[in-house]
Structure formats: structure tokens, C-alpha cells
Design a protein around this motif. Sequence first.
Motif, PDB file in Angstrom:
ATOM      1  N   SER A 179      31.335  42.464  49.873  1.00 48.30           N
ATOM      2  CA  SER A 179      32.526  41.728  50.288  1.00 48.30           C
ATOM      3  C   SER A 179      32.905  40.609  49.333  1.00 48.30           C
ATOM      4  O   SER A 179      34.036  40.137  49.339  1.00 48.30           O
ATOM      5  CB  SER A 179      32.318  41.138  51.684  1.00 48.30           C
ATOM      6  OG  SER A 179      31.189  40.268  51.687  1.00 48.30           O
ATOM      7  N   ALA A 180      31.954  40.180  48.479  1.00 49.55           N
ATOM      8  CA  ALA A 180      32.222  39.047  47.576  1.00 49.55           C
ATOM      9  C   ALA A 180      32.469  39.481  46.137  1.00 49.55           C
ATOM     10  O   ALA A 180      32.646  38.636  45.257  1.00 49.55           O
ATOM     11  CB  ALA A 180      31.046  38.068  47.620  1.00 49.55           C
ATOM     12  N   ARG A 181      32.520  40.790  45.885  1.00 46.34           N
ATOM     13  CA  ARG A 181      32.548  41.265  44.504  1.00 46.34           C
ATOM     14  C   ARG A 181      33.804  40.853  43.740  1.00 46.34           C
ATOM     15  O   ARG A 181      33.745  40.581  42.539  1.00 46.34           O
ATOM     16  CB  ARG A 181      32.395  42.780  44.452  1.00 46.34           C
ATOM     17  CG  ARG A 181      33.558  43.566  45.038  1.00 46.34           C
ATOM     18  CD  ARG A 181      33.239  45.058  45.105  1.00 46.34           C
ATOM     19  NE  ARG A 181      34.375  45.851  45.523  1.00 46.34           N
ATOM     20  CZ  ARG A 181      34.756  46.005  46.796  1.00 46.34           C
ATOM     21  NH1 ARG A 181      34.083  45.377  47.756  1.00 46.34           N
ATOM     22  NH2 ARG A 181      35.798  46.750  47.105  1.00 46.34           N
ATOM     23  N   SER A 182      34.937  40.786  44.409  1.00 46.90           N
ATOM     24  CA  SER A 182      36.188  40.510  43.696  1.00 46.90           C
ATOM     25  C   SER A 182      36.321  39.043  43.302  1.00 46.90           C
ATOM     26  O   SER A 182      37.114  38.716  42.419  1.00 46.90           O
ATOM     27  CB  SER A 182      37.391  40.930  44.543  1.00 46.90           C
ATOM     28  OG  SER A 182      37.405  40.229  45.776  1.00 46.90           O
ATOM     29  N   GLU A 183      35.552  38.148  43.946  1.00 41.25           N
ATOM     30  CA  GLU A 183      35.678  36.721  43.638  1.00 41.25           C
ATOM     31  C   GLU A 183      34.613  36.225  42.670  1.00 41.25           C
ATOM     32  O   GLU A 183      34.681  35.086  42.204  1.00 41.25           O
ATOM     33  CB  GLU A 183      35.587  35.893  44.927  1.00 41.25           C
ATOM     34  CG  GLU A 183      36.809  35.986  45.819  1.00 41.25           C
ATOM     35  CD  GLU A 183      36.790  37.236  46.678  1.00 41.25           C
ATOM     36  OE1 GLU A 183      35.693  37.688  47.019  1.00 41.25           O
ATOM     37  OE2 GLU A 183      37.882  37.770  46.975  1.00 41.25           O
ATOM     38  N   LEU A 184      33.599  37.038  42.350  1.00 43.11           N
ATOM     39  CA  LEU A 184      32.508  36.560  41.514  1.00 43.11           C
ATOM     40  C   LEU A 184      32.998  36.234  40.107  1.00 43.11           C
ATOM     41  O   LEU A 184      33.679  37.034  39.471  1.00 43.11           O
ATOM     42  CB  LEU A 184      31.396  37.617  41.436  1.00 43.11           C
ATOM     43  CG  LEU A 184      30.147  37.212  40.661  1.00 43.11           C
ATOM     44  CD1 LEU A 184      29.455  36.033  41.326  1.00 43.11           C
ATOM     45  CD2 LEU A 184      29.192  38.394  40.545  1.00 43.11           C
TER      46      LEU A 184
ATOM     47  N   SER B 134      29.841  46.886  39.464  1.00 43.17           N
ATOM     48  CA  SER B 134      29.820  48.293  39.859  1.00 43.17           C
ATOM     49  C   SER B 134      30.811  48.536  40.993  1.00 43.17           C
ATOM     50  O   SER B 134      31.039  47.680  41.851  1.00 43.17           O
ATOM     51  CB  SER B 134      28.412  48.700  40.296  1.00 43.17           C
ATOM     52  OG  SER B 134      28.409  50.018  40.809  1.00 43.17           O
ATOM     53  N   THR B 135      31.403  49.708  40.993  1.00 43.76           N
ATOM     54  CA  THR B 135      32.297  50.101  42.082  1.00 43.76           C
ATOM     55  C   THR B 135      31.600  51.054  43.051  1.00 43.76           C
ATOM     56  O   THR B 135      32.247  51.658  43.907  1.00 43.76           O
ATOM     57  CB  THR B 135      33.560  50.777  41.517  1.00 43.76           C
ATOM     58  OG1 THR B 135      33.172  51.876  40.672  1.00 43.76           O
ATOM     59  CG2 THR B 135      34.386  49.795  40.707  1.00 43.76           C
ATOM     60  N   VAL B 136      30.283  51.189  42.888  1.00 46.51           N
ATOM     61  CA  VAL B 136      29.483  52.012  43.793  1.00 46.51           C
ATOM     62  C   VAL B 136      28.521  51.106  44.542  1.00 46.51           C
ATOM     63  O   VAL B 136      27.706  50.412  43.933  1.00 46.51           O
ATOM     64  CB  VAL B 136      28.699  53.096  43.023  1.00 46.51           C
ATOM     65  CG1 VAL B 136      27.842  53.914  43.988  1.00 46.51           C
ATOM     66  CG2 VAL B 136      29.648  54.004  42.256  1.00 46.51           C
ATOM     67  N   ALA B 137      28.613  51.083  45.852  1.00 45.25           N
ATOM     68  CA  ALA B 137      27.774  50.207  46.669  1.00 45.25           C
ATOM     69  C   ALA B 137      26.415  50.853  46.934  1.00 45.25           C
ATOM     70  O   ALA B 137      26.296  52.070  47.060  1.00 45.25           O
ATOM     71  CB  ALA B 137      28.474  49.883  47.978  1.00 45.25           C
ATOM     72  N   LYS B 138      25.400  49.997  47.039  1.00 39.66           N
ATOM     73  CA  LYS B 138      24.070  50.413  47.470  1.00 39.66           C
ATOM     74  C   LYS B 138      23.773  49.625  48.739  1.00 39.66           C
ATOM     75  O   LYS B 138      23.347  48.477  48.678  1.00 39.66           O
ATOM     76  CB  LYS B 138      23.039  50.133  46.387  1.00 39.66           C
ATOM     77  CG  LYS B 138      23.267  50.907  45.105  1.00 39.66           C
ATOM     78  CD  LYS B 138      22.233  50.560  44.054  1.00 39.66           C
ATOM     79  CE  LYS B 138      22.473  51.331  42.767  1.00 39.66           C
ATOM     80  NZ  LYS B 138      21.488  50.979  41.699  1.00 39.66           N
TER      81      LYS B 138
END
Length: 341
Positions: free
Chosen positions: A212-217, A233-237
Amino acid sequence: MTKKLIYIVLLTILFARSVAGDEIDISVLGALELNFQQAIKVDSYPGQNIAAEVSFKNGAAFTLVAPRLIQQINYLVEPGSMIEQGEPLAELIGSEIHHFLTEMNVAKQIFEVAKRRFDSNRILYKKRAIKESQWAEISEKYYAAQLEYEHLRHFNDLVISTDTANDRVIVGAPISGLVDYSLQFNSLKPDDDIAIIVPASAIRLEAAIPTSARSELAYLKTSSCQLQVSSISTVAKGFFVSVWTEPLKPECDFILGERFLATPFYKTQAYKVPMSAVIQWKRVTSILVRDGNKLQVREVLLLASSGSEYIVTTGWPLQNSEVLVSSVSAMQGLLLGMGGE
């Protein structure tokens, strides 16, 4: 009734008359010490510390593989060492090393003969002096010899010195970078990895952050350096995604494989205010901002803490606004007395 109690009662009455909505008249607060501090605009805020590792992306390292069975290997550099292209990397020992050198010389001679035949017959073929089938056979043998020679030559080009009497060769580094290797057994089979060399530009920090925080990092901060995030990465684990920073800077005192905690910083349009400025009013987090001779109660959202300050967002522009930082508890008490919760 004591003088102090009388003062508090009178102040409360005046305060009640001065409150209009969420605005307070400063003139009735003359007995209180009022100090203000400007809100500072920030473009990032720190999140909870996360685990980071010094690593490199798959495919970024150069892998040096064994051309034949290597019965003994003597590494000339320690794992984690930086090496320049062409510098001695390892001594390879065994009877198969002698066989490789012999095979290399034979392949070279076969290729040279095939090339001479190819070149001379190409002229005849253009003049249609030989048959199509004959030229096809010559071409096939030439390209097969070329492939075999080139396959062996690529490794042979790394050979710095040879000791055919003792079946030994010393090979140099194919590229400049950081050396890593790990032997499970003493010998290496054909196509086993001798070592990998990681270019300095490929060594980075890897970490996992909530999806949920990937776009603001924006960047990761460690005890010794700050590194911008270069890819996410655009693939979640599970609930996390992998992130990679830019290459390590000289001031980053880390070694490959090291793990530690790093602080992620997230992009935002927010403000930094002292913790002493924050109050609870009508069940929401608020601050008191001076507007001329008025104090206005402004709702804020706490994003993070940084030392003795909070990072907050608000629906009002706070740039250069003066925020009350003293007597805030007293103000909160007066507000609560007027019906706040």
C-alpha cells in the motif's frame, strides 16, 4: 474564593465570550505566555524501520564457469574483495586443465585450416566454379570449427599464465567488480561456477515495504548514507513488494550480504510542527494557528514523528503560519471547558 481561582473563573468567562466557532480572541489571553513557531513544509516523512540487505539484482553479476573438471582451485582474492579486470583471480589445477589447453590449440588449428579453405572457395563459389553442395559442406565445417574455437577461446582469453608441466593456469577477472564464491566441494565440474563478479554499479540495498505504500516511497536512510529508490517491483509477495535503491555511495560502509535496519522516507506534502503544539479538540487532533489577533483551531492528521516534532497534513496551507507552542495545555483545558471532548 482565592485570587487564583477568581482569575481562572474570570478567564474562563472571558474565554467563553471570545470563542466564535473554532476561533479564539488572543486579547483575552493576556495573562498566558504565548509563544509561536512557524510550521515548516516538508516533502517526505519517515516510516517504521524496515530490514534491508546489501545485494544485487538477478542477472547483474558476471558468472565465470569452469570449462572442464577442475580438481583443485586456489583463489587469489578473498570473497567480498574488489578486483580490476585482468587481475589474477584464481589458480586452476588438474589434469583436465592440460586437456583444455591441448583442446584449445587443436581447435585453433582446425579453425585456421577451415577458414583458409572457406576464404579460398568463397571466391570460386562467387564465380560458380564449384557446386552449391560443395560450398554448403565447406561453409558448414567452417562455422562448426569457428563455434568450437570461439567457445574455448572466450575462457582462454582470461588465462594470464600457464604451467603445463604441473597442469596449472592462472585466470584473471573478466570484469571489474566485487568477487564472491562458495565451494561446496574441493573440485568443480564442467559448467560449475568458479566465481561471480558483481560490478560496483550493481550493488544496492534491497528491502520489502508494504504494498500500500509503494507509490509514495522516496528513499531509504541508514546510519551512514541516504539512497534514492531506483525501482519497485510490481509483483507482490504477500503484503509486501521488493524495492531497490540506487548503487551504494562511497560513504555507505556496508559489505555484500550485510543486513540491518533502514528508515524508509515517503513522499508527501506535509508540515513539521513541535509536539507541544498538538492538542485533542472535539475528538480530532488539532493545532492552534495565529491569524492576526485570532487563534484558529486547525484539524491535522499525524503522519509520523521525528525527534521532538510531528509530521502532519492538513486541509489548510500552513506554510509560514505561526503555530502556538506554549500554554497549549492551558488552552486545551479552556477549550474542553467550553464543551470540547
